[in-house]
Design a protein around this motif. Structure first.
Motif, PDB file in Angstrom:
ATOM      1  N   GLU A 104       0.843  -1.199   0.000  1.00 23.20           N
ATOM      2  CA  GLU A 104       0.000   0.000   0.000  1.00 23.20           C
ATOM      3  C   GLU A 104       0.875   1.245   0.000  1.00 23.20           C
ATOM      4  O   GLU A 104       1.875   1.313   0.725  1.00 23.20           O
ATOM      5  N   PHE A 105       0.457   2.229  -0.805  1.00 22.68           N
ATOM      6  CA  PHE A 105       1.191   3.484  -0.945  1.00 22.68           C
ATOM      7  C   PHE A 105       0.329   4.647  -0.464  1.00 22.68           C
ATOM      8  O   PHE A 105      -0.900   4.576  -0.476  1.00 22.68           O
ATOM      9  N   VAL A 106       0.991   5.728  -0.049  1.00 18.69           N
ATOM     10  CA  VAL A 106       0.273   6.902   0.467  1.00 18.69           C
ATOM     11  C   VAL A 106       0.712   8.183  -0.244  1.00 18.69           C
ATOM     12  O   VAL A 106       0.568   9.269   0.293  1.00 18.69           O
ATOM     13  N   THR A 107       1.218   8.047  -1.454  1.00 17.92           N
ATOM     14  CA  THR A 107       1.725   9.205  -2.190  1.00 17.92           C
ATOM     15  C   THR A 107       0.696  10.314  -2.289  1.00 17.92           C
ATOM     16  O   THR A 107       1.013  11.491  -2.093  1.00 17.92           O
ATOM     17  N   SER A 108      -0.554   9.960  -2.594  1.00 21.02           N
ATOM     18  CA  SER A 108      -1.600  10.979  -2.769  1.00 21.02           C
ATOM     19  C   SER A 108      -2.584  11.018  -1.610  1.00 21.02           C
ATOM     20  O   SER A 108      -3.620  11.671  -1.711  1.00 21.02           O
ATOM     21  N   LEU A 154       4.247  -0.383   1.656  1.00 20.10           N
ATOM     22  CA  LEU A 154       4.321  -1.286   2.801  1.00 20.10           C
ATOM     23  C   LEU A 154       3.351  -2.446   2.620  1.00 20.10           C
ATOM     24  O   LEU A 154       2.205  -2.249   2.200  1.00 20.10           O
ATOM     25  N   ALA A 155       3.812  -3.654   2.944  1.00 22.57           N
ATOM     26  CA  ALA A 155       2.935  -4.807   2.969  1.00 22.57           C
ATOM     27  C   ALA A 155       1.928  -4.634   4.098  1.00 22.57           C
ATOM     28  O   ALA A 155       2.238  -4.034   5.127  1.00 22.57           O
ATOM     29  N   TYR A 173       0.822  -6.500   6.472  1.00 19.01           N
ATOM     30  CA  TYR A 173       1.247  -6.942   7.801  1.00 19.01           C
ATOM     31  C   TYR A 173       2.083  -5.880   8.510  1.00 19.01           C
ATOM     32  O   TYR A 173       2.100  -5.804   9.736  1.00 19.01           O
ATOM     33  N   ASP A 174       2.780  -5.058   7.724  1.00 13.86           N
ATOM     34  CA  ASP A 174       3.658  -4.033   8.287  1.00 13.86           C
ATOM     35  C   ASP A 174       3.055  -2.639   8.135  1.00 13.86           C
ATOM     36  O   ASP A 174       3.757  -1.636   8.228  1.00 13.86           O
ATOM     37  N   GLY A 175       1.759  -2.581   7.884  1.00 17.32           N
ATOM     38  CA  GLY A 175       1.128  -1.322   7.540  1.00 17.32           C
ATOM     39  C   GLY A 175       1.195  -0.261   8.616  1.00 17.32           C
ATOM     40  O   GLY A 175       1.146  -0.546   9.810  1.00 17.32           O
ATOM     41  N   GLN A 176       1.356   0.978   8.172  1.00 17.28           N
ATOM     42  CA  GLN A 176       1.264   2.146   9.035  1.00 17.28           C
ATOM     43  C   GLN A 176       0.165   3.030   8.469  1.00 17.28           C
ATOM     44  O   GLN A 176       0.088   3.226   7.265  1.00 17.28           O
ATOM     45  N   THR A 177      -0.662   3.548   9.330  1.00 17.81           N
ATOM     46  CA  THR A 177      -1.735   4.424   8.862  1.00 17.81           C
ATOM     47  C   THR A 177      -1.813   5.632   9.764  1.00 17.81           C
ATOM     48  O   THR A 177      -2.769   5.825  10.512  1.00 17.81           O
ATOM     49  N   GLU A 233       9.098   5.588   6.307  1.00 13.72           N
ATOM     50  CA  GLU A 233      10.028   5.433   5.185  1.00 13.72           C
ATOM     51  C   GLU A 233       9.834   6.489   4.106  1.00 13.72           C
ATOM     52  O   GLU A 233      10.569   6.511   3.116  1.00 13.72           O
ATOM     53  N   GLY A 234       8.825   7.346   4.233  1.00  9.52           N
ATOM     54  CA  GLY A 234       8.541   8.364   3.228  1.00  9.52           C
ATOM     55  C   GLY A 234       7.293   8.037   2.441  1.00  9.52           C
ATOM     56  O   GLY A 234       6.864   6.877   2.359  1.00  9.52           O
ATOM     57  N   ARG A 235       6.685   9.055   1.861  1.00 14.35           N
ATOM     58  CA  ARG A 235       5.404   8.895   1.178  1.00 14.35           C
ATOM     59  C   ARG A 235       5.474   7.977  -0.036  1.00 14.35           C
ATOM     60  O   ARG A 235       4.460   7.407  -0.443  1.00 14.35           O
TER      61      ARG A 235
END
Length: 585
Positions: free
Chosen positions: A334-338, A351-352, A354-358, A345-347
């Motif tokens: 999953e990406f959070v660029t937009s 991240l998979a 299981y290791d997700g950050q939100t 780790e930067g936008r």
């Protein structure tokens, strides 16, 4: 380095739909339009929600009851995905009767959702209600009888529906049909077919009330039925009126048979008939040419073979809709660029789950706002990617993959629909606005036929003495490993749904839900790839939008996905702490 650039769009060409109505949640569509077409598009989920934080630091056996509340529309689906995730982590087998009950609950939900989606949420994009006032009920009856032997198809019946509609509109009361774009040149149905659509809209309202009784029998209530890690919360006992007994089984059969008739004799024939007037939409609104489904989730989690007639997990990439590639869940990031979140780790990092950050990081303007997409971040939805590809999921993806896998019931019906629409016999047309609408109806057909078989199997097993609905083997935390993780896959009404859990020392320490509307409504990623909603509207630069003040054409395409934005957004971090900042312009 991100390849994404924000949108510098002249105000004169900006078209905004906010909110998109007849969906679950809050969705905003920003478009650059001109000369009758859409030139670019951005979709923004503007609601902010944080239910998954509740799952962290909680007993994994309780999590399903909380995350089930992610959505009230796809009720039960998130619970079953949560159960599957925890059971996968604990390697906890479930009795076959419990699995059949879950399948029946899921099937009932999916079919009800599809019917409600078409008639109550999208039919008005295709059916001109006011035009139905001009219809000849005799002509409508003749059309209805040519489609099926559904009993409510007499001229008298349709005349009664038309009279109620006339009386309501004559008093200025459009009621449930208020705010339609009636008379828009994009409507193509003749009055008689419009009257048929209105009548079946009203019938679907009554039908779906009975459909949810399947949930109340097997799950105790609706919405949000009851479940249980390791099985189901209801018992089977032919001699107990508080359990599943002979009366329950007979009533379930009656409900499933009624559902079967409505799908086969009303919903599916209506879709095929209406599609004949909108053949151009088989070439409008294609998503990214990459789709996947997980079919029977047991094959992913346990390696078990797919059930009778089931679709197996698979991936279609780069527009090759004939060759199904193996599905590998480890390729998801999953990406959070937009999106209004940040990664350590930067936008631009992926991240998979299981290791997700939100971790929320809102840097948009203070509402109300005129335009969001002139900034790099413009939505609360992450951008899931499969091996770097923007993917579409949904009933049409299931049917396209089932067709490529040669599932007979799918191949036969798709080929027949193609013949009726004058299209080549293949699955390609289902990646379109019309294809998504058709794929949902076909999915309902496949599901209701399976429900008939599942209920019969459940009944036969009871006759053979198989009544266990719960496995106590791993209920106690003392039997669990000190550290484990699992994922639960469900083919939800809107597409592939997954819940990801990490468990340590008997507690949930991280939880992620990657849902269908997250895949489909995602914004641009670090490579500038559009998500499916955006791609469907803008990738060719030819999607019609004749009248920006009445944008029925883009609504047809967006509604064809059946957006559920309450499911699409989430908020929690690895420690279960909510974080939010704001930067005003």
């Amino acid at each position: 380095m991100s390849n994404y650039t924000s949108a510098a769009v002249p105000e004169s060409s900006r078209v905004v739909i906010d909110p998109v109505t007849r969906i679950e949640g809050h969705l905003r569509v920003e478009m650059e339009a001109g000369d009758g077409v859409i030139k670019n598009a951005w979709t923004s989920t503007t609601q902010y929600r944080g239910i998954e934080v509740i799952a962290c630091k909680r007993d994994p056996r309780d999590v399903w009851a909380f995350v089930e509340r992610i959505c009230g529309v796809c009720t039960g689906t998130h619970a079953i995905a949560a159960l599957a995730a925890v059971e996968d982590a604990l390697q906890y087998p479930v009795p076959i009767q419990a699995k059949l009950m879950r399948d029946l609950v899921s099937g009932a939900l999916g079919i009800q959702d599809h019917v409600i989606h078409f008639y109550q949420l999208q039919a008005m994009d295709w059916v001109d209600v006011v035009s139905a006032l001009k219809a000849d009920p005799n002509e409508t009856a003749a059309i209805a009888k040519s489609l099926s032997d559904w009993p409510l198809s007499s001229a008298t019946y349709f005349a009664g529906v038309q009279k109620k509609l006339k009386d309501s509109i004559a008093h200025g009361q459009y009621s449930i049909f208020t705010n339609g774009y009636w008379g828009h040149p994009a409507y193509k149905l003749p009055p008689a077919v419009n009257l048929l659509g209105v009548a079946h809209y009203l019938q679907a309202l009554v039908w779906q009330r009975d459909m949810i009784k399947i949930h109340t029998i097997l799950g105790g209530k609706n919405p949000h039925p009851n479940f249980l890690v390791g099985g189901m919360a209801c018992a089977i006992n032919m001699n107990n009126d508080q359990a599943i007994n002979q009366f329950s089984l007979s009533y379930l059969k009656q409900l499933v048979d009624t559902c079967h008739d409505f799908i086969h004799k009303v919903y599916y024939p209506d879709i095929v008939a209406i599609a004949g007037f909108y053949k151009d939409y088989a070439h409008i609104g294609a998503s990214n040419p990459n789709l996947f489904c997980t079919g029977d989730p047991s094959e992913i989690n346990t390696g078990a073979p797919a059930g009778k007639g089931m679709i197996k997990p698979g991936v279609l990439l780069n527009g090759d809709y004939k060759n199904v590639l193996p599905f590998d869940q480890d390729k998801i990031k999953e990406f959070v660029t937009s999106a209004w979140y940040k990664y350590t780790e930067g936008r631009d990092a992926g991240l998979a789950p299981y290791d997700g950050q939100t971790d929320a990081d809102y840097n948009g303007p203070r509402p109300p706002y005129k335009w969001l997409s002139d900034r790099p971040q413009y939505t609360w939805v992450k951008a899931p990617r499969y091996d770097g590809h923007a993917m579409a999921v949904g009933p049409n993806a299931r049917m396209m993959i089932g067709y490529a896998q040669g599932v007979p019931a799918i191949v036969e019906r798709v080929d027949a629909a193609c013949d009726k629409l004058g299209l080549p016999r293949d699955n390609a047309f289902m990646n379109s606005t019309l294809g998504r609408v058709y794929g949902r109806a076909l999915d309902a057909m496949i599901n209701v036929d399976m429900m008939v078989d599942q209920l019969q199997e459940m009944t036969n097993r009871i006759k053979n003495g198989e009544t266990a609905t719960f496995n106590p083997e791993k209920w106690e935390p003392e039997t669990w490993p000190s550290s484990c993780k699992g994922v639960g896959w469900v083919e939800a009404p809107r597409g592939s749904l997954s819940h990801w859990v990490r468990i340590e020392n008997g507690q949930t320490v991280n939880y992620q839900a990657v849902v269908p509307s997250t895949w489909n409504s995602s914004g641009r990623d670090a490579e500038g790839q559009m998500g499916p909603y955006e791609y469907s509207l803008a990738h060719t630069g030819t999607h019609p939008l004749v009248d920006p003040s009445r944008p029925v054409e883009p609504l047809r395409t967006i509604h064809s996905y059946d957006p559920c934005q309450s499911c699409a957004v989430h908020l929690f971090d690895e420690e279960g702490e909510a974080i939010m900042t704001r930067q005003d312009p």
